[in-house]
Structures are given as C-alpha cells and as structure tokens.
Scaffold this active site. Structure first.
Site, PDB file in Angstrom:
ATOM      1  N   CYS A 115     107.194 -28.548 -49.393  1.00 52.94           N
ATOM      2  CA  CYS A 115     106.819 -29.393 -48.836  1.00 52.94           C
ATOM      3  C   CYS A 115     107.491 -30.707 -48.917  1.00 52.94           C
ATOM      4  O   CYS A 115     107.755 -31.343 -47.774  1.00 52.94           O
ATOM      5  CB  CYS A 115     105.618 -29.752 -49.565  1.00 52.94           C
ATOM      6  SG  CYS A 115     104.237 -28.097 -49.984  1.00 52.94           S
ATOM      7  N   ASP A 116     107.519 -31.263 -49.757  1.00 56.41           N
ATOM      8  CA  ASP A 116     108.098 -32.650 -49.683  1.00 56.41           C
ATOM      9  C   ASP A 116     109.746 -32.022 -49.485  1.00 56.41           C
ATOM     10  O   ASP A 116     109.967 -34.137 -49.600  1.00 56.41           O
ATOM     11  CB  ASP A 116     107.755 -33.675 -51.196  1.00 56.41           C
ATOM     12  CG  ASP A 116     105.651 -33.557 -51.550  1.00 56.41           C
ATOM     13  OD1 ASP A 116     105.559 -33.046 -49.840  1.00 56.41           O
ATOM     14  OD2 ASP A 116     105.688 -33.092 -52.255  1.00 56.41           O
ATOM     15  N   CYS A 157     106.234 -28.746 -55.086  1.00 57.55           N
ATOM     16  CA  CYS A 157     106.598 -28.495 -53.953  1.00 57.55           C
ATOM     17  C   CYS A 157     107.592 -28.875 -53.016  1.00 57.55           C
ATOM     18  O   CYS A 157     107.638 -29.995 -52.632  1.00 57.55           O
ATOM     19  CB  CYS A 157     105.123 -28.195 -53.212  1.00 57.55           C
ATOM     20  SG  CYS A 157     105.540 -27.187 -51.448  1.00 57.55           S
TER      21      CYS A 157
END
Ligand SMILES: Cc1cc2nc3c(=O)[nH]c(=O)nc-3n(C[C@H](O)[C@H](O)[C@H](O)COP(=O)(O)OP(=O)(O)OC[C@H]3O[C@@H](n4cnc5c(N)ncnc54)[C@H](O)[C@@H]3O)c2cc1C
Length: 370
Positions: free
Chosen positions: A151-152, A148
């Site tokens: 997200c990261d 992701c």
C-alpha cells in the site's frame, strides 16, 4: 435513529476468499446469503475483498497460469458471488449474540437475525507496541510507519530512501523484497539469528543486493518529527545490550497477523492465540449453526486457496444444517438444527430435552448400506 432489522438464513462476515467462496456456494444453493464486510478504512487498513486487496501479484492461485493481481482476483470472486444472488452490506459488525438462534448481529445501523452464521473475518497485521509506532499525531503511523509495503511502499516519502522492515517470517521477506523496487536500501531487523520464513522467501530476500539483515536486534523506538515524519529508529542488540540510533525514512512492521476474533471472545471457543476452533471434519464451531472458515480459524496454511476451500466447506455445512441434516461438531457429536445430538459412536440420539434414544438400528442400517 431506529436500526433496521434484517432476517436471513445465511449471514457471512468477511469478503476475503473464504467469505466470498461461502457466498458463491450458498448463493448457488438458493439461500440468498447476506455478506457483511467492513468498509475501506486507511487507518484500520481494511478493504472489502480482504487481505489480497493489499498485495500485487498472486502467482499461486490455481487457474491463473500467468498470475493475477490480488484486487483483480477479488473482483472476480465478488462478481461470481453477485451472480448467484449474494446481498452485500458494507458495515462493521460491532457485536454478536450467539447464545440462541436466530443469532443476532449488530452494525451501527442494522440488527441482523441469522439462522446460520459463517465467520470469515480473516486476520489483521500485528504491531510491536513501541513508542512512535501509533497513528499520527500520537506517533508516526501514516507518517513513515506502515504495516503494508504494497500500500505505502510506492509513496514519494519512501522512494530512494533507507527503510527498515521488522520481522523474520514470510511477511517480512515479502515486504522487504517488494520495497527494494523503490528504496535505496532495506534493512531487515530481526530478533533472532535465523529467519522463520519459508525457504523460497528467505532465498529470494538473502539474494537481493538491496536487502541487508540486522540480526539479534530489537526495534525499541521509532524516532522523528511531525514535520519530517520518521527520521530513524532506536535499535538494541539483544546479545550485547548495545543501543544505536539508526537513521531511516520509513519503518514497515511485518511481524505477522492476528485473527480477527475479538468480537467473538467469550461466546465461541478460541485457541490460546485467538483462532476460532473448528471441528477437524467440518467448519463447525462449538455453537451449532455457527461455522468458521479461512484465516480466522487457520493458523497453519493461511493461503487464499485454503481460505476459499474452507469457505466452500462452511457453505456446505450451513446448507446441511438448514436442511435438517446433522453436522459434525468439534466434540465429535453431530448436531441438527432441532438441537438433537448424535453421539460420536452414532449409537445414541440425545433430544434437546435430554431424552436418550437408541440409534443402533439406524447405525446398523447405514453400515448395511455400505
Ligand atoms: C501482503 C499479503 C500478500 C499475500 N499474498 C498471498 C498470495 O500470493 N497467495 C495466497 O494464497 N495468499 C496470500 N496471502 C494470504 C491471503 O491473503 C489470506 O490467506 C486470505 O486473504 C485469507 O482470506 P480470508 O477470507 O480468510 O480473510 P481476509 O482476506 O483477511 O478477509 C477478511 C475480511 O473480513 C473483514 N472483517 C473482519 N472483521 C470484521 C467485522 N467485525 N465486521 C465486518 N467485516 C470484518 C475484514 O475487513 C476483511 O475484509 C497474502 C496476504 C498478505 C497480507
């Protein structure tokens, strides 16, 4: 600890666009739905609100001319479902028993009895299964390996670094393009010489100066140390067989998603890939009273708006079923909550005990009405 038993007419699994739309509709129909959704979990990458919680701008959801952030959109869905009396339960459904109604669903702390079940459990990221990919401490998952980018990608470990994205579809193009906001360079490693992504996504990625493509190549292993996380990947050219160690600070696996149907295997009809089979005319599964909507039954469109659309269909199908009206099954039969089957030609009603009754008069009357 004794489990708490809950009885409901409508239970929905999943709070993505499909599940929340089903909740809005069944809530407005005064069916007081219970919506069960997995809690936020960084390892399993789940979040109430579903897949859109891990994206930024959603530009194609109708009604938002300027676009809207994924989490903000899902918050609006949730508030609307709450407004019409949806009850929320944050838990994993760990087991289902669908052989008789009411259906029985299990969480760690509850036994849920449901007259109708709407499955909206969506899809999850797929992994390659190569050495080094597993979660730390076994591999570097969470320490340089991710599925992701949204997200990261902004994490300090990836800023101004060389990153690798694996895949050739829409997910890979979206992840690679997003990562160029932070990375020094993004290499997209793809097994073929041609992308599977839609034209608009390809064009965007191919035109991005920070993205470079490594064609006909497979990622064989992710390398690193516990202290530094990912330091590189071992790549293999599938045409020449040549291998190389390619230094990078992060790997984003973007090879698509798998429908979340393991829970239903052996109990409900699923296609060879794992998607739940539904009727072409309704969201009925092969089990009367169980409906499926959204990405869990859609291998083609997989969009928020189509998930919401089928969520609406599931809710109307469940309402009809609870109202003793027949719903269309994948076989072409129509089935009522009492277990009566109406044959596809509408000429015969088969009672639960097997008695056959002619439906010709009713079918003719229906034609006369038209
Ligand atoms: C990075 C990314 C960007 C995207 N961008 C867009 C976009 O811009 N526009 C667009 O239209 N679409 C976009 N999509 C696709 C869109 O997010 C999906 O089509 C949509 O979310 C599918 O909705 P759904 O309700 O079917 O399932 P999901 O959103 O997948 O939700 C399913 C929910 O069910 C839960 N669940 C699963 N199993 C269980 C269980 N056993 N017990 C309890 N809960 C369970 C999951 O945790 C999850 O919360 C994007 C997807 C991704 C990954």
């Amino acid at each position: 600890m004794e489990k708490q038993t809950i009885h409901k007419d409508v239970v929905i699994i999943g709070s993505g666009p499909a599940g929340l739309t089903a909740a809005i509709y069944t809530g407005r129909a005064n069916l007081a739905p219970l919506l069960v959704d997995a809690p936020a979990d960084a390892v399993k990458q789940t979040s109430p609100g579903g897949q859109l919680m891990i994206t930024t701008e959603v530009e194609n959801y109708p009604g938002f001319a300027e676009g809207i952030q994924g989490p903000e959109l899902m918050e609006e869905f949730r508030k609307q479902a709450e407004r019409f009396g949806t009850e929320f339960l944050e838990a994993w459904i760990t087991k289902v028993e669908l052989h008789q109604r009411p259906f029985t669903l299990h969480t760690d702390e509850h036994i849920i009895k449901a007259q109708t079940l709407i499955i909206a459990s969506g899809a999850s990221a797929k992994w390659l299964g190569v050495p080094g990919e597993a979660k730390t401490p076994e591999g570097f998952g969470g320490n340089g390996v991710s599925a992701c980018a949204t997200c990261d990608g902004p994490l300090p470990a990836f800023r101004n670094k060389v990153l690798v994205v694996v895949g050739g579809g829409d997910t890979a193009m979206e992840e690679a393009t997003f990562l160029t906001r932070y990375a020094a360079k993004v290499y997209v490693v793809h097994r073929r010489a041609k992308l599977r992504a839609s034209k608009i996504m390809q064009d965007k990625a191919l035109a991005n100066e920070k993205i470079e493509f490594v064609w006909n190549t497979a990622l064989e292993e992710i390398l690193g140390t516990p202290e530094d996380g990912v330091t590189g990947v071992r790549l293999k050219n599938l045409q020449t067989g040549a291998e190389q160690v390619f230094p990078c600070a992060g790997v984003f696996i973007a090879i698509g998603h798998k429908p979340n149907t393991d829970l239903f295997r052996g109990q409900i009809e699923i296609d060879e890939v794992g998607y739940i089979k539904t009727s072409g005319h309704s969201t009925s599964t092969n089990i009367a009273g169980v409906f499926a909507c959204g990405d869990v039954q859609d291998s083609v469109y997989r969009q928020a708006v189509t998930a919401a659309g089928t969520g609406c269909m599931s809710a109307i199908d469940a309402e009809r079923f609870l109202d003793h009206l027949p719903v269309a099954m994948p076989t072409g039969d129509e089935v009522t909550i009492e277990g009566e089957h109406i044959t596809p030609d509408h000429k015969t009603i088969i009672e639960p005990d097997g008695t056959m009754i002619s439906n010709v008069a009713a079918a003719t009357a229906a034609l006369d009405e038209c």
